[in-house]
Scaffold this motif. Structure first.
Motif, PDB file in Angstrom:
ATOM      1  N   TYR A 178       0.771  -1.232  -0.020  1.00  0.00           N
ATOM      2  CA  TYR A 178      -0.086   0.077  -0.089  1.00  0.00           C
ATOM      3  C   TYR A 178       0.969   1.255   0.019  1.00  0.00           C
ATOM      4  CZ  TYR A 178      -3.553  -3.503   1.247  1.00  0.00           C
ATOM      5  OH  TYR A 178      -4.317  -4.424   1.405  1.00  0.00           O
ATOM      6  N   GLY A 179       2.074   1.161   0.299  1.00  0.00           N
ATOM      7  CA  GLY A 179       2.994   2.120   0.385  1.00  0.00           C
ATOM      8  C   GLY A 179       4.414   1.808  -0.128  1.00  0.00           C
ATOM      9  N   PRO A 180       4.796   1.644  -1.375  1.00  0.00           N
ATOM     10  CA  PRO A 180       6.325   1.163  -1.433  1.00  0.00           C
ATOM     11  C   PRO A 180       6.970   2.359  -1.573  1.00  0.00           C
ATOM     12  CG  PRO A 180       4.466   1.025  -3.723  1.00  0.00           C
ATOM     13  CD  PRO A 180       3.817   1.436  -2.197  1.00  0.00           C
ATOM     14  N   ASN A 181       8.332   2.121  -0.832  1.00  0.00           N
ATOM     15  CA  ASN A 181       8.948   3.024  -0.694  1.00  0.00           C
ATOM     16  C   ASN A 181      10.402   2.904  -1.306  1.00  0.00           C
ATOM     17  OD1 ASN A 181       7.331   4.970   0.690  1.00  0.00           O
ATOM     18  ND2 ASN A 181       7.630   3.689   2.496  1.00  0.00           N
ATOM     19  N   LEU A 182      10.498   1.682  -1.648  1.00  0.00           N
ATOM     20  CA  LEU A 182      11.796   1.419  -1.798  1.00  0.00           C
ATOM     21  C   LEU A 182      12.519   2.112  -3.175  1.00  0.00           C
ATOM     22  CD1 LEU A 182      12.559  -2.429  -0.825  1.00  0.00           C
ATOM     23  CD2 LEU A 182      12.564  -0.327   0.629  1.00  0.00           C
ATOM     24  N   PRO A 183      11.841   2.096  -4.183  1.00  0.00           N
ATOM     25  CA  PRO A 183      12.184   2.846  -5.346  1.00  0.00           C
ATOM     26  C   PRO A 183      12.765   4.373  -5.014  1.00  0.00           C
ATOM     27  CG  PRO A 183      10.019   1.866  -5.833  1.00  0.00           C
ATOM     28  CD  PRO A 183      10.325   1.823  -4.416  1.00  0.00           C
ATOM     29  N   GLY A 213       6.232  -0.603  -6.509  1.00  0.00           N
ATOM     30  CA  GLY A 213       6.306   0.884  -7.113  1.00  0.00           C
ATOM     31  C   GLY A 213       6.805   0.856  -8.408  1.00  0.00           C
ATOM     32  N   PHE A 214       7.650  -0.189  -8.848  1.00  0.00           N
ATOM     33  CA  PHE A 214       7.987  -0.349 -10.337  1.00  0.00           C
ATOM     34  C   PHE A 214       6.878  -0.501 -11.408  1.00  0.00           C
ATOM     35  CE2 PHE A 214      12.229  -2.037  -8.221  1.00  0.00           C
ATOM     36  CZ  PHE A 214      12.710  -0.735  -7.759  1.00  0.00           C
ATOM     37  N   LEU A 215       5.749  -1.173 -10.776  1.00  0.00           N
ATOM     38  CA  LEU A 215       4.856  -1.698 -11.705  1.00  0.00           C
ATOM     39  C   LEU A 215       3.482  -0.942 -11.879  1.00  0.00           C
ATOM     40  CD1 LEU A 215       5.106  -5.362 -10.257  1.00  0.00           C
ATOM     41  CD2 LEU A 215       6.598  -4.310 -12.386  1.00  0.00           C
TER      42      LEU A 215
END
Length: 387
Positions: A178-183, A213-215
């Motif tokens: 729900y909150g991807p931060n790694l990118p 987040g990449f997708l």
């Protein structure tokens, strides 16, 4: 001398369910006991929602204390499942179980497991699928917290880079659906390629990384229920070409929800690292995270206290911006080691926003040195448990 299977069933017969008063063997709460010739033991424990979660710890410790046992894995299942594993039965004294009887292995991943010794049964019904093993991922570490805002993703990213700088092959999966931060934190933002029906992870600072987040578009909200979360996590484990890794870190979302449960159901998690900050509100939430992993039979490697203090730039003295001692209190309450204390450093926040994690950007800072020490302790804790 009694067989290992007999010693295991004897030890488990001494463990009683506090709710029912019956021992776990007589109540058939223990299923599918299996051992390897080198002392690894695995079995299923049926744990109802109203049962005390400490029963998982009790049965594991009872088996760990048996002479000849090197490693114990407990798979926890809800007894309300329609299809249940085969009940484990006491091995008769006159007919000890053979030491090399193979278990049924229906998939290629399971065929890679060592030969097992299984408790005798007159007829084996269909088995409930076990979590899939991914030997190529090495040791799987969940980095988790009870609440947001404690710097869990920052710790996960910098820990992964510190392990890579120690010469290890490292991958990191962003399970915060729900909150991807790694990118943003790693400074990578591109659609991963697909080759031979496998997703190719992106790379940054010597580690491989995959993130939702990449997708998806940055502004697109992930409004998904549990089954979709399970599918995404399974796909990131199964359909990404990770190669051969030594350590595989999973940056979990805050709390104890669908993603945590999905991960432990999808594969074996070798250990969890719990991140907290010193203040009591964070410690109380982190405690629930520890209990969740204990209930699902995932060993907790230790507690990391983030933002432990801020160093006064003029005097060099530490200032407890968020109180003090919270990580130590949590560790003592749970019987766990405090494996790291990371100071509050504005350069950590800056590095997270610019895609330059502090372990790489400021390797001589006190925060970087604390994270490298954390990496050493994580490796040590895993080696102690699985050597």
């Amino acid at each position: 001398m009694s067989s290992l299977m007999e010693r295991i069933t004897d030890a488990l017969s001494a463990i009683r369910n506090p709710r029912t008063g019956a021992d776990v063997m007589a109540a058939e709460q223990v299923r599918d006991i299996a051992t390897t010739v080198d002392g690894k033991v695995r079995f299923t424990l049926l744990l109802a929602p109203e049962d005390d979660a400490t029963l998982v710890r009790d049965v594991r410790q009872a088996v760990e204390q048996i002479d000849g046992v090197r490693d114990v894995r407990v798979d926890v299942r809800d007894p309300s499942q329609k299809s249940e594993p085969t009940p484990a039965r006491r091995a008769p004294a006159s007919a000890p179980a053979p030491e090399s009887q193979p278990m049924h292995q229906p998939t290629a991943a399971k065929r890679a497991l060592p030969v097992m010794e299984a408790a005798p049964a007159p007829k084996a019904p269909p088995r409930v699928p076990d979590p899939v093993q991914y030997p190529n991922l090495g040791r799987i570490i969940a980095v988790s917290s009870g609440k947001g805002g404690v710097g869990k993703s920052t710790v996960a990213v910098n820990l992964a880079i510190a392990l890579a700088k120690a010469g290890k092959r490292v991958g990191i999966m962003d399970a915060d659906i729900y909150g991807p931060n790694l990118p943003l934190m790693l400074g990578v933002d591109a659609a991963p390629a697909v080759r031979d029906e496998k997703i190719i992870p992106l790379e940054a600072f010597g580690i491989k990384v995959i993130s939702l987040g990449f997708l998806i578009e940055k502004e697109q909200p992930a409004i998904w229920r549990g089954p979709i979360v399970m599918k995404i996590i399974t796909q990131f484990l199964r359909d990404v070409n990770w190669g051969q890794l030594d350590y595989f870190l999973v940056d979990m979302p805050p709390g104890t929800g669908d993603a945590q449960l999905s991960l432990v159901q999808a594969t074996q998690v070798h250990g969890a690292v719990i991140v907290t900050t010193p203040q009591q509100v964070s410690v109380g939430d982190a405690l629930r995270g520890v209990k969740m992993f204990e209930r699902t039979a995932v060993p907790v490697l230790g507690v990391v206290e983030n933002m432990s203090w801020f160093e006064n730039p003029e005097t060099g003295k530490p200032i407890a911006m968020f109180g003090s001692g919270g990580g130590e209190r949590l560790a003592k309450e749970c019987g766990l080691p405090l494996i790291g204390q990371i100071p509050l450093d504005p350069r950590i926040q800056e590095g997270g926003d610019t895609g330059r994690p502090i372990v790489d950007a400021e390797p001589d800072s006190k925060a970087s040195k604390a994270i490298h020490q954390l990496a050493e302790r994580v490796m040590q804790r895993l080696d102690e448990r699985y050597r």
